[in-house]
Design a protein around this motif. Sequence first.
Motif, PDB file in Angstrom:
ATOM      1  N   UNK A  12      75.549  88.977 -63.794  1.00 42.02           N
ATOM      2  CA  UNK A  12      75.783  89.575 -65.104  1.00 42.02           C
ATOM      3  C   UNK A  12      76.366  90.974 -64.962  1.00 42.02           C
ATOM      4  N   UNK A  13      77.304  91.291 -65.843  1.00 44.16           N
ATOM      5  CA  UNK A  13      77.826  92.650 -65.905  1.00 44.16           C
ATOM      6  C   UNK A  13      78.926  92.942 -64.911  1.00 44.16           C
ATOM      7  N   UNK A  14      79.263  94.211 -64.824  1.00 43.13           N
ATOM      8  CA  UNK A  14      80.385  94.708 -64.046  1.00 43.13           C
ATOM      9  C   UNK A  14      79.895  95.270 -62.720  1.00 43.13           C
ATOM     10  N   UNK A  15      80.584  94.943 -61.631  1.00 42.93           N
ATOM     11  CA  UNK A  15      80.212  95.472 -60.329  1.00 42.93           C
ATOM     12  C   UNK A  15      80.633  96.935 -60.209  1.00 42.93           C
ATOM     13  N   UNK A  16      80.066  97.609 -59.198  1.00 42.17           N
ATOM     14  CA  UNK A  16      80.447  99.001 -58.954  1.00 42.17           C
ATOM     15  C   UNK A  16      81.923  99.109 -58.588  1.00 42.17           C
ATOM     16  N   UNK A  17      82.428  98.145 -57.821  1.00 39.71           N
ATOM     17  CA  UNK A  17      83.847  98.167 -57.449  1.00 39.71           C
ATOM     18  C   UNK A  17      84.733  98.064 -58.678  1.00 39.71           C
ATOM     19  N   UNK A  18      84.375  97.186 -59.603  1.00 46.03           N
ATOM     20  CA  UNK A  18      85.180  97.025 -60.816  1.00 46.03           C
ATOM     21  C   UNK A  18      85.125  98.276 -61.685  1.00 46.03           C
ATOM     22  N   UNK A  19      83.939  98.883 -61.771  1.00 44.46           N
ATOM     23  CA  UNK A  19      83.820 100.089 -62.591  1.00 44.46           C
ATOM     24  C   UNK A  19      84.622 101.246 -61.995  1.00 44.46           C
ATOM     25  N   UNK A  20      84.525 101.428 -60.687  1.00 46.55           N
ATOM     26  CA  UNK A  20      85.275 102.500 -60.036  1.00 46.55           C
ATOM     27  C   UNK A  20      86.779 102.275 -60.116  1.00 46.55           C
ATOM     28  N   UNK A  21      87.188 101.020 -60.235  1.00 47.97           N
ATOM     29  CA  UNK A  21      88.618 100.728 -60.320  1.00 47.97           C
ATOM     30  C   UNK A  21      89.203 101.107 -61.676  1.00 47.97           C
ATOM     31  N   UNK A  22      88.376 101.136 -62.718  1.00 47.81           N
ATOM     32  CA  UNK A  22      88.910 101.372 -64.068  1.00 47.81           C
ATOM     33  C   UNK A  22      88.481 102.692 -64.693  1.00 47.81           C
ATOM     34  N   UNK A  23      87.364 103.266 -64.240  1.00 47.62           N
ATOM     35  CA  UNK A  23      86.825 104.468 -64.891  1.00 47.62           C
ATOM     36  C   UNK A  23      87.746 105.665 -64.691  1.00 47.62           C
ATOM     37  N   UNK A  24      87.871 106.495 -65.726  1.00 50.42           N
ATOM     38  CA  UNK A  24      88.659 107.713 -65.614  1.00 50.42           C
ATOM     39  C   UNK A  24      87.919 108.739 -64.759  1.00 50.42           C
ATOM     40  N   UNK A  74      87.503 113.216 -58.005  1.00 48.66           N
ATOM     41  CA  UNK A  74      88.924 113.407 -57.710  1.00 48.66           C
ATOM     42  C   UNK A  74      89.321 112.615 -56.454  1.00 48.66           C
ATOM     43  N   UNK A  75      88.455 112.652 -55.440  1.00 48.57           N
ATOM     44  CA  UNK A  75      88.739 111.932 -54.200  1.00 48.57           C
ATOM     45  C   UNK A  75      88.741 110.426 -54.416  1.00 48.57           C
ATOM     46  N   UNK A  76      87.808 109.925 -55.225  1.00 47.30           N
ATOM     47  CA  UNK A  76      87.750 108.491 -55.506  1.00 47.30           C
ATOM     48  C   UNK A  76      89.027 108.024 -56.198  1.00 47.30           C
ATOM     49  N   UNK A  77      89.453 108.762 -57.195  1.00 41.79           N
ATOM     50  CA  UNK A  77      90.667 108.384 -57.929  1.00 41.79           C
ATOM     51  C   UNK A  77      91.889 108.428 -57.014  1.00 41.79           C
ATOM     52  N   UNK A  78      91.957 109.428 -56.142  1.00 35.94           N
ATOM     53  CA  UNK A  78      93.091 109.522 -55.219  1.00 35.94           C
ATOM     54  C   UNK A  78      93.091 108.360 -54.224  1.00 35.94           C
ATOM     55  N   UNK A  79      91.927 108.007 -53.712  1.00 39.67           N
ATOM     56  CA  UNK A  79      91.847 106.945 -52.717  1.00 39.67           C
ATOM     57  C   UNK A  79      92.065 105.558 -53.315  1.00 39.67           C
ATOM     58  N   UNK A  80      91.611 105.342 -54.546  1.00 39.11           N
ATOM     59  CA  UNK A  80      91.816 104.025 -55.148  1.00 39.11           C
ATOM     60  C   UNK A  80      93.282 103.780 -55.469  1.00 39.11           C
ATOM     61  N   UNK A  81      94.058 104.858 -55.600  1.00 41.30           N
ATOM     62  CA  UNK A  81      95.493 104.699 -55.824  1.00 41.30           C
ATOM     63  C   UNK A  81      96.177 104.133 -54.581  1.00 41.30           C
ATOM     64  N   UNK A  82      95.579 104.354 -53.422  1.00 39.56           N
ATOM     65  CA  UNK A  82      96.138 103.829 -52.185  1.00 39.56           C
ATOM     66  C   UNK A  82      95.678 102.402 -51.912  1.00 39.56           C
ATOM     67  N   UNK A  83      94.403 102.116 -52.221  1.00 40.49           N
ATOM     68  CA  UNK A  83      93.858 100.766 -52.033  1.00 40.49           C
ATOM     69  C   UNK A  83      92.554 100.667 -52.803  1.00 40.49           C
ATOM     70  N   UNK A  84      92.242  99.489 -53.362  1.00 38.59           N
ATOM     71  CA  UNK A  84      90.979  99.337 -54.104  1.00 38.59           C
ATOM     72  C   UNK A  84      89.776  99.693 -53.229  1.00 38.59           C
ATOM     73  N   UNK A  85      88.781 100.326 -53.850  1.00 41.19           N
ATOM     74  CA  UNK A  85      87.539 100.683 -53.143  1.00 41.19           C
ATOM     75  C   UNK A  85      86.550  99.552 -53.379  1.00 41.19           C
TER      76      UNK A  85
END
Length: 314
Positions: A138-150, A172-183
């Motif tokens: 049930x619900x959204x995984x942490x990976x999915x949330x980190x992929x979409x959250x501002x 800031x680091x999470x957003x920069x790194x997810x732009x290179x590859x999904x976390x």
Amino acid sequence: MPPRQAVSQDHLPVLAQAAVDALALRPGGIYVDGTYGRGGHAALLQASLGEGGRLVLIDQDPEAIAHARENFADDDRVSIHHRSFAEMGELVAELGLDGRVDGVLLDIGVSSPQLDDPARGFAFSAGGPLDMRMNPDSGESAADWLARAEEKEIARVLRVYGEERFAKRIARAIVAQRAEAPIEDTARLAEIIRAAVPSAPPGRHPATRSFQAIRIQINRELEALDQVLAQLPDIVAPGGRIAVISFHSLEDRRVKQFIRGGSDGPKVVAGVPLPEAAPPPFRAIGRAQRAEADELDRNPRARSAVLRVAERRP
């Protein structure tokens, strides 16, 4: 009567005997364990029940429910329910027990089996899928949330739920790194956080607070706690008790405030005391308890645990 169940060896329940003793069990009473985990508290509750007693076990984790069915299903005094404890009031009403429950036990937070299984994604000690859901169905995984959250939302969650002072840098680091590859892996997220944090308390991994914060966000843990606390006055019988074990200040603050009735004292306006409101539905029993040295030696994870006990007023 079925024999007392053995406590699972893969999970050491925290403050187990203290919490069960605080409920002042009666052999014929009705009790609810809202966080079954691996049955450590439930086994102690069951052992104190007589023939006329009743024990309701609740957990949202399907693995915990499977464990409960394996160990408790043969006891007709015990019922097992795959639900969130936030739905306790609804469940108790369905069972015809609202206002009749003699004791409720809540062990808030993540359990050791969840932390120790890399496949669940709660811990950074070993790589695994970045999930963190207590109910993986049930619900959204942490990976999915980190992929979409501002970035601002990630920073807010880390700051509020993790009390992380480097929240902005980490976000800031999470957003920069997810732009290179999904976390999608716990080890990668932990490394991103480690690189973003300039310093951490001795003996603590730099990702500790962030992983806590993301887990709380994914599982809506504080919302669920608020919901079940609000339901307790209608669940517990007069003279019945609640025992709540929490593991960080965000939880404990809510439990303490609930027991106090949301007020630290009489209200005064322009020097004139306002009329006294009705007393809160519960009164505190004793002071908050913490694990003693012998338990900490066996289970270091108990170091942050706080037990609060309260009794339903007539």
